[in-house]
Each structure stands twice: as C-alpha cells, then as structure tokens.
Motif scaffolding. Structure first.
Motif, PDB file in Angstrom:
ATOM      1  N   THR A   1       0.852  -1.194   0.000  1.00 16.80           N
ATOM      2  CA  THR A   1       0.000   0.000   0.000  1.00 16.80           C
ATOM      3  C   THR A   1       0.888   1.245   0.000  1.00 16.80           C
ATOM      4  O   THR A   1       2.061   1.189   0.384  1.00 16.80           O
ATOM      5  N   PRO A   2       0.356   2.386  -0.439  1.00 13.95           N
ATOM      6  CA  PRO A   2       1.172   3.602  -0.463  1.00 13.95           C
ATOM      7  C   PRO A   2       1.450   4.126   0.939  1.00 13.95           C
ATOM      8  O   PRO A   2       0.566   4.126   1.797  1.00 13.95           O
ATOM      9  N   ALA A   3       2.682   4.560   1.170  1.00 13.64           N
ATOM     10  CA  ALA A   3       3.042   5.243   2.420  1.00 13.64           C
ATOM     11  C   ALA A   3       2.850   6.753   2.240  1.00 13.64           C
ATOM     12  O   ALA A   3       2.446   7.225   1.176  1.00 13.64           O
ATOM     13  N   GLU A   4       3.164   7.509   3.294  1.00  7.75           N
ATOM     14  CA  GLU A   4       2.797   8.927   3.331  1.00  7.75           C
ATOM     15  C   GLU A   4       3.300   9.739   2.137  1.00  7.75           C
ATOM     16  O   GLU A   4       2.579  10.578   1.600  1.00  7.75           O
ATOM     17  N   GLN A   5       4.540   9.503   1.723  1.00  4.63           N
ATOM     18  CA  GLN A   5       5.162  10.367   0.726  1.00  4.63           C
ATOM     19  C   GLN A   5       4.979   9.884  -0.711  1.00  4.63           C
ATOM     20  O   GLN A   5       5.515  10.506  -1.636  1.00  4.63           O
ATOM     21  N   HIS A   6       4.220   8.836  -0.924  1.00  3.45           N
ATOM     22  CA  HIS A   6       4.148   8.250  -2.260  1.00  3.45           C
ATOM     23  C   HIS A   6       3.588   9.248  -3.285  1.00  3.45           C
ATOM     24  O   HIS A   6       2.485   9.766  -3.131  1.00  3.45           O
ATOM     25  N   LEU A   7       4.399   9.535  -4.295  1.00  9.33           N
ATOM     26  CA  LEU A   7       4.047  10.431  -5.406  1.00  9.33           C
ATOM     27  C   LEU A   7       3.635  11.824  -4.939  1.00  9.33           C
ATOM     28  O   LEU A   7       2.861  12.517  -5.610  1.00  9.33           O
ATOM     29  N   PHE A   8       4.177  12.254  -3.805  1.00 13.54           N
ATOM     30  CA  PHE A   8       3.746  13.531  -3.239  1.00 13.54           C
ATOM     31  C   PHE A   8       4.076  14.702  -4.158  1.00 13.54           C
ATOM     32  O   PHE A   8       3.296  15.656  -4.278  1.00 13.54           O
ATOM     33  N   GLU A   9       5.230  14.659  -4.809  1.00 11.55           N
ATOM     34  CA  GLU A   9       5.624  15.753  -5.701  1.00 11.55           C
ATOM     35  C   GLU A   9       4.661  15.863  -6.886  1.00 11.55           C
ATOM     36  O   GLU A   9       4.347  16.970  -7.338  1.00 11.55           O
ATOM     37  N   LEU A  10       4.192  14.739  -7.372  1.00 13.89           N
ATOM     38  CA  LEU A  10       3.222  14.756  -8.472  1.00 13.89           C
ATOM     39  C   LEU A  10       1.886  15.309  -7.981  1.00 13.89           C
ATOM     40  O   LEU A  10       1.254  16.131  -8.657  1.00 13.89           O
TER      41      LEU A  10
ATOM     42  N   SER B   1      -3.197   4.926   8.237  1.00 12.01           N
ATOM     43  CA  SER B   1      -3.787   4.389   9.469  1.00 12.01           C
ATOM     44  C   SER B   1      -4.725   3.218   9.207  1.00 12.01           C
ATOM     45  O   SER B   1      -4.987   2.413  10.102  1.00 12.01           O
ATOM     46  N   LYS B   2      -5.225   3.105   7.972  1.00 10.22           N
ATOM     47  CA  LYS B   2      -6.177   2.044   7.664  1.00 10.22           C
ATOM     48  C   LYS B   2      -5.453   0.699   7.507  1.00 10.22           C
ATOM     49  O   LYS B   2      -4.509   0.594   6.729  1.00 10.22           O
ATOM     50  N   LYS B   3      -5.886  -0.280   8.261  1.00  9.35           N
ATOM     51  CA  LYS B   3      -5.310  -1.620   8.172  1.00  9.35           C
ATOM     52  C   LYS B   3      -6.458  -2.624   8.012  1.00  9.35           C
ATOM     53  O   LYS B   3      -7.078  -3.033   8.991  1.00  9.35           O
ATOM     54  N   PRO B   4      -6.773  -2.989   6.764  1.00  9.70           N
ATOM     55  CA  PRO B   4      -7.955  -3.809   6.501  1.00  9.70           C
ATOM     56  C   PRO B   4      -7.836  -5.260   6.959  1.00  9.70           C
ATOM     57  O   PRO B   4      -8.815  -5.989   6.937  1.00  9.70           O
ATOM     58  N   ILE B   5      -6.648  -5.690   7.346  1.00  6.47           N
ATOM     59  CA  ILE B   5      -6.468  -7.069   7.811  1.00  6.47           C
ATOM     60  C   ILE B   5      -6.606  -7.099   9.326  1.00  6.47           C
ATOM     61  O   ILE B   5      -5.876  -6.417  10.045  1.00  6.47           O
ATOM     62  N   GLU B   6      -7.547  -7.915   9.816  1.00  6.77           N
ATOM     63  CA  GLU B   6      -7.812  -7.966  11.253  1.00  6.77           C
ATOM     64  C   GLU B   6      -7.512  -9.317  11.883  1.00  6.77           C
ATOM     65  O   GLU B   6      -7.078  -9.389  13.032  1.00  6.77           O
ATOM     66  N   LYS B   7      -7.717 -10.407  11.130  1.00  8.97           N
ATOM     67  CA  LYS B   7      -7.645 -11.737  11.741  1.00  8.97           C
ATOM     68  C   LYS B   7      -6.365 -12.503  11.425  1.00  8.97           C
ATOM     69  O   LYS B   7      -6.005 -13.439  12.144  1.00  8.97           O
ATOM     70  N   LEU B   8      -5.675 -12.136  10.351  1.00  9.65           N
ATOM     71  CA  LEU B   8      -4.405 -12.787  10.056  1.00  9.65           C
ATOM     72  C   LEU B   8      -3.306 -12.190  10.938  1.00  9.65           C
ATOM     73  O   LEU B   8      -3.426 -11.066  11.420  1.00  9.65           O
TER      74      LEU B   8
END
Length: 272
Positions: free
Chosen positions: A180-189, A203-210
């Motif tokens: 997934t993209p981190a904070e700075q991904h493609l920020f300049e664009l 902050s979103k983490k869609p995996i809960e049970k694994l």
C-alpha cells in the motif's frame, strides 16, 4: 520452464473446472472458453457492475509503459526477497489484481504455479499473451474462482484487500503480502495537481484476523529524464482525472522531474 493445467472452480456452482478441448467445464455443464491468448474469463455477467469493469485502456497502456521502464523494480525486488525468505517454493502463488502481469511473472520459478486475476479483461489479455508460463483469468476478487485453502502465497499490490475471501483461499500457515502507499508516495506529483496536497493516510489496516509477522517501508526517489514517463505515471493514477490541460502542457515540457516512491509492505500469516 513448464506450466501445468490451471486449477479453477466454476464461478456459478463452485464445482471444479476441467480443461477439455480449450474449454473449462464443470460437472453441471457450465463452460468457459479459453481465449487464444491463454486466459479464461470467469467473470459472470451478473457480477459485472459496468460493461467494461476495471481500468480503462488509457490507464492500462500508461501503466504498462511506465512499469516496463523499471521504476517500480525495487518494489518487486523487495517482494521477491520476502517470498524467498518465507515461502515454500512449491506452493501455488496468487497475484490479486494482477493487471498486465508485471508482478505476476517475476514470481514464476521452475517449481511453482502462479496465477493472476484481474477484473479488467484487456489487462488480462495483455498479461496472458506476454507471460505464457503463468495462469491468468478475468474474475472478481470478491468471489475468486479457486477452491478453499489452495494458495500458500498471495499478494496484493494496490488492489482491494478482501480479507475473508483471501483467507478462504489461503492454506493453513499460508502468507498474504499487501503493498500500500506510504505517506510520501508520489507527493511531488500530487503537489502539481492539488492546491493543498495531502499525504497518504496509512492508518487504515484492513487485515484484522491474520497474524502480522513483518512490516517494512520502501522509499526511494524516481528520477525522470523523459516527459513521456512522467505523463505515463500521471495517466496510471487517479490523479489524472484532476489534471488540467495546462498541467499536461507543463509536464510535456519537463526534461527532469523527481518524485518519491513510498510503499508499506506488510506480511501476514494464516494460523494453522
């Protein structure tokens, strides 16, 4: 390098599919023809939300041209390092949302079987024609055409992460790798497009049970010396819909541009 017959289940009745005379058939006589490029369309009409679901042709062509230049190869290298460290090389591998097969084919070895699924038919057609040692199909990630607990290694690069379905097809002790993209991904664009560009929300983490067993950050600058590469990067992102004609002209005139690639890789394992 050889490829065995694909192991699919019928998307209509969930019975096993057998490849007979270039058609995948189940015992209830549902049949899905294998295209000349080698892929099979396992997306029932009733599962489509539009006439041509998935990325449009412009995005597909731009992404293919961009990835072929190697700008995301460091990401592939990081993914393969995790695969080499944790995977059993004989376990089936699955690329969820495979696109044109850029990540898919680089996981293929002499000892494994690799699958790629995407909802966009045109991308799957490109992948199957180009990488014939992998298995590609058109399908929805919400209802994957595979039996329970078939895969030992599953990865998702920017694709929707559907934990219940991914968990269903994972073997006990099998692995799921998400990118997934981190904070700075493609920020300049983004800063060229939006008056106030925001960092990605991590902050979103869609995996809960694994079980999360490893998390790592990959950050590096991408240096562009051709405007066509910058335009391809723009075209393969959702930012393209916000780009004005003036911005396109501006990008066409650039001879140099630097933009951050910033990813979060999370490796999960299913309990035995």
């Amino acid at each position: 390098m050889t490829t065995t017959t694909a192991n699919y289940r019928c998307p209509l009745c969930q019975q096993p599919l057998l490849l007979i005379n270039n058609s995948y058939c189940c015992e209830r006589n549902h049949s899905f023809d294998q295209a000349k490029q080698g892929y099979v369309n396992l997306l029932p009409v009733q599962a489509k939300r539009s006439k041509e679901p998935g990325d449009n042709k412009t995005m597909v062509q731009a992404r293919r041209a961009f990835l072929d230049q190697g700008f995301y190869q460091p990401l592939v290298d990081s993914m393969l390092a995790l695969y080499n460290e944790y995977a059993n090389y004989t376990m089936p591998v699955f690329d969820a949302g495979c696109g044109e097969g850029f990540y898919t084919h680089q996981h293929k070895t002499d000892n494994n079987i690799v699958y790629g699924v995407d909802i966009a038919k045109e991308t799957v057609k490109i992948a199957a024609k180009r990488y014939q040692h992998c298995h590609f199909s058109v399908a929805t990630l919400a209802d994957l055409p595979f039996t329970d607990e078939y895969f030992g290694w599953l990865y998702s690069v920017y694709a929707p992460i559907l934990e219940s379905e991914f968990t269903r097809i994972l073997q006990p002790n099998g692995y799921l790798l998400t990118v997934t993209p981190a904070e700075q991904h493609l920020f300049e664009l983004k800063s060229l497009i939006y008056r106030q560009a925001n960092h990605h929300d991590v902050s979103k983490k869609p995996i809960e049970k694994l079980n999360l067993i490893k998390e790592q950050r990959l950050n590096y600058p991408m240096h562009f010396t051709h405007s066509k590469d910058i335009l391809n990067l723009l075209a393969m992102t959702p930012f393209a819909f916000k780009a004005t004609p003036e911005l396109i002209t501006q990008l066409e005139q650039l001879s140099e541009f630097t933009c951050q690639a910033d990813f979060i890789l999370r490796l999960y394992q299913k309990s035995a």
